[in-house]
Design a protein around this motif. Sequence first.
Motif, mmCIF file in Angstrom:
data_model
loop_
_atom_site.group_PDB
_atom_site.id
_atom_site.type_symbol
_atom_site.label_atom_id
_atom_site.label_comp_id
_atom_site.label_asym_id
_atom_site.label_seq_id
_atom_site.Cartn_x
_atom_site.Cartn_y
_atom_site.Cartn_z
ATOM 1 N N THR A 28 8.008 23.819 -17.898
ATOM 2 C CA THR A 28 7.287 24.671 -16.949
ATOM 3 C C THR A 28 7.765 24.463 -15.514
ATOM 4 O OG1 THR A 28 5.475 23.072 -16.731
ATOM 5 C CG2 THR A 28 5.218 24.801 -18.392
ATOM 6 N N ARG A 29 8.563 23.454 -15.266
ATOM 7 C CA ARG A 29 9.096 23.214 -13.921
ATOM 8 C C ARG A 29 10.594 23.477 -13.835
ATOM 9 N NH1 ARG A 29 4.189 21.491 -15.176
ATOM 10 N NH2 ARG A 29 2.911 20.942 -13.394
ATOM 11 N N ASN A 30 11.166 24.025 -14.862
ATOM 12 C CA ASN A 30 12.597 24.306 -14.892
ATOM 13 C C ASN A 30 12.996 25.211 -13.723
ATOM 14 O OD1 ASN A 30 15.224 24.315 -15.773
ATOM 15 N ND2 ASN A 30 14.908 25.971 -17.237
ATOM 16 N N GLY A 31 13.926 24.758 -12.907
ATOM 17 C CA GLY A 31 14.405 25.528 -11.767
ATOM 18 C C GLY A 31 13.550 25.394 -10.520
ATOM 19 N N HIS A 32 12.436 24.689 -10.594
ATOM 20 C CA HIS A 32 11.555 24.500 -9.444
ATOM 21 C C HIS A 32 11.944 23.229 -8.692
ATOM 22 C CE1 HIS A 32 8.037 27.069 -11.145
ATOM 23 N NE2 HIS A 32 9.203 27.520 -11.548
ATOM 24 N N ARG A 33 11.357 23.074 -7.524
ATOM 25 C CA ARG A 33 11.533 21.823 -6.786
ATOM 26 C C ARG A 33 10.822 20.722 -7.566
ATOM 27 N NH1 ARG A 33 11.102 22.236 -0.465
ATOM 28 N NH2 ARG A 33 10.711 20.073 -0.942
ATOM 29 N N ILE A 34 11.535 19.641 -7.804
ATOM 30 C CA ILE A 34 10.957 18.520 -8.553
ATOM 31 C C ILE A 34 11.619 17.224 -8.106
ATOM 32 C CG2 ILE A 34 12.561 18.750 -10.503
ATOM 33 C CD1 ILE A 34 10.116 18.038 -12.325
ATOM 34 N N LEU A 35 10.853 16.167 -8.122
ATOM 35 C CA LEU A 35 11.352 14.833 -7.795
ATOM 36 C C LEU A 35 11.383 14.002 -9.068
ATOM 37 C CD1 LEU A 35 12.062 12.468 -5.844
ATOM 38 C CD2 LEU A 35 9.587 12.080 -5.653
ATOM 39 N N PHE A 36 12.540 13.503 -9.413
ATOM 40 C CA PHE A 36 12.671 12.564 -10.521
ATOM 41 C C PHE A 36 12.695 11.169 -9.902
ATOM 42 C CE2 PHE A 36 14.543 16.461 -12.249
ATOM 43 C CZ PHE A 36 13.733 16.598 -13.368
ATOM 44 N N LEU A 37 11.563 10.485 -9.978
ATOM 45 C CA LEU A 37 11.378 9.191 -9.324
ATOM 46 C C LEU A 37 11.518 8.065 -10.338
ATOM 47 C CD1 LEU A 37 10.602 7.504 -6.854
ATOM 48 C CD2 LEU A 37 8.190 7.943 -7.437
ATOM 49 N N GLU A 38 12.494 7.227 -10.101
ATOM 50 C CA GLU A 38 12.797 6.109 -10.994
ATOM 51 C C GLU A 38 12.510 4.807 -10.257
ATOM 52 O OE1 GLU A 38 16.902 4.182 -12.099
ATOM 53 O OE2 GLU A 38 16.755 6.195 -12.929
ATOM 54 N N LEU A 39 11.587 4.039 -10.793
ATOM 55 C CA LEU A 39 11.188 2.789 -10.154
ATOM 56 C C LEU A 39 11.569 1.604 -11.028
ATOM 57 C CD1 LEU A 39 7.622 3.866 -8.990
ATOM 58 C CD2 LEU A 39 9.734 3.861 -7.648
ATOM 59 N N VAL A 90 10.882 -3.023 -5.668
ATOM 60 C CA VAL A 90 9.974 -1.882 -5.679
ATOM 61 C C VAL A 90 8.681 -2.192 -4.926
ATOM 62 C CG1 VAL A 90 8.610 -0.350 -7.145
ATOM 63 C CG2 VAL A 90 10.919 -0.965 -7.830
ATOM 64 N N GLY A 91 8.062 -3.320 -5.214
ATOM 65 C CA GLY A 91 6.809 -3.684 -4.551
ATOM 66 C C GLY A 91 6.951 -3.788 -3.050
ATOM 67 N N GLU A 92 8.015 -4.436 -2.607
ATOM 68 C CA GLU A 92 8.251 -4.586 -1.170
ATOM 69 C C GLU A 92 8.523 -3.234 -0.521
ATOM 70 O OE1 GLU A 92 8.344 -6.236 2.449
ATOM 71 O OE2 GLU A 92 7.723 -7.255 0.611
ATOM 72 N N CYS A 93 9.265 -2.395 -1.193
ATOM 73 C CA CYS A 93 9.578 -1.073 -0.661
ATOM 74 C C CYS A 93 8.305 -0.236 -0.501
ATOM 75 C CB CYS A 93 10.565 -0.370 -1.582
ATOM 76 S SG CYS A 93 11.125 1.221 -0.956
ATOM 77 N N ILE A 94 7.450 -0.248 -1.496
ATOM 78 C CA ILE A 94 6.207 0.515 -1.424
ATOM 79 C C ILE A 94 5.304 -0.045 -0.335
ATOM 80 C CG2 ILE A 94 4.100 1.122 -2.693
ATOM 81 C CD1 ILE A 94 5.902 1.444 -5.183
ATOM 82 N N LYS A 95 5.263 -1.352 -0.215
ATOM 83 C CA LYS A 95 4.480 -1.981 0.851
ATOM 84 C C LYS A 95 4.960 -1.496 2.220
ATOM 85 C CE LYS A 95 3.480 -6.467 2.876
ATOM 86 N NZ LYS A 95 3.739 -7.897 2.803
ATOM 87 N N GLY A 118 -9.877 3.006 0.824
ATOM 88 C CA GLY A 118 -10.552 2.552 -0.379
ATOM 89 C C GLY A 118 -9.780 2.640 -1.674
ATOM 90 N N ARG A 119 -8.688 3.324 -1.734
ATOM 91 C CA ARG A 119 -7.950 3.441 -2.979
ATOM 92 C C ARG A 119 -7.034 2.246 -3.127
ATOM 93 N NH1 ARG A 119 -5.546 8.990 -5.191
ATOM 94 N NH2 ARG A 119 -5.712 8.369 -7.348
ATOM 95 N N LYS A 120 -7.117 1.548 -4.239
ATOM 96 C CA LYS A 120 -6.346 0.332 -4.439
ATOM 97 C C LYS A 120 -5.118 0.586 -5.299
ATOM 98 C CE LYS A 120 -6.823 -4.448 -5.720
ATOM 99 N NZ LYS A 120 -7.715 -5.494 -6.154
ATOM 100 N N HIS A 121 -4.019 -0.004 -4.910
ATOM 101 C CA HIS A 121 -2.763 0.091 -5.648
ATOM 102 C C HIS A 121 -2.255 -1.322 -5.894
ATOM 103 C CE1 HIS A 121 -2.550 4.342 -4.538
ATOM 104 N NE2 HIS A 121 -3.009 3.937 -3.378
ATOM 105 N N SER A 122 -1.968 -1.684 -7.114
ATOM 106 C CA SER A 122 -1.420 -3.007 -7.410
ATOM 107 C C SER A 122 0.051 -2.905 -7.731
ATOM 108 C CB SER A 122 -2.149 -3.619 -8.621
ATOM 109 O OG SER A 122 -3.488 -3.855 -8.291
ATOM 110 N N PHE A 123 0.813 -3.870 -7.263
ATOM 111 C CA PHE A 123 2.253 -3.888 -7.487
ATOM 112 C C PHE A 123 2.627 -5.242 -8.063
ATOM 113 C CE2 PHE A 123 2.561 -0.048 -5.282
ATOM 114 C CZ PHE A 123 1.742 -0.128 -4.158
ATOM 115 N N CYS A 124 3.451 -5.246 -9.079
ATOM 116 C CA CYS A 124 3.908 -6.487 -9.689
ATOM 117 C C CYS A 124 5.389 -6.643 -9.431
ATOM 118 C CB CYS A 124 3.663 -6.474 -11.201
ATOM 119 S SG CYS A 124 1.930 -6.311 -11.613
ATOM 120 N N PRO A 125 5.834 -7.861 -9.154
ATOM 121 C CA PRO A 125 7.272 -8.071 -8.886
ATOM 122 C C PRO A 125 8.089 -7.887 -10.151
ATOM 123 C CG PRO A 125 6.106 -10.176 -8.889
ATOM 124 C CD PRO A 125 5.084 -9.091 -9.073
#
Length: 125
Positions: A28-39, A90-95, A118-125
């Motif tokens: 359904t997103r073929n040809g649309h703007r999309i981000l392929f995010l690899e972490l 990844v954790g340091e970059c997001i921080k 108030g929204r919490k995000h946890s990151f593991c090394p």
Amino acid sequence: MNLRSDDTFVEDEGWHRAAERYENFLQTRNGHRILFLELGVGYNTPVIIKYPFWQMTARNPRAIYACINYGQAVCPKEIEHQSICIDSDVGECIKQLLERMGGYRESGKQNSVQRTHGRKHSFCP
């Protein structure tokens, strides 16, 4: 959840349902703007995420491939103009991204970041 049972991944009913939803999402997103995010994806099983992301980016001129990976942030030359590769933990970059956005504080727990709204995000090394 994808679990390794030996040299393969467990493909139970839940896995097949998730694979079907994922395929539908991509179609359904073929040809649309999309981000392929690899972490943090390495070369242990590149055919699962890394290579398909590269291929889908190459086929879609509106796609962006972004990779955050310490020591393995690379992409093929063919999609360099559509790629963002960050050689970092990844954790340091997001921080750091959260710091630049403003409004975050370190929580008392190791490897977690608390956004002040108030929204919490946890990151593991």
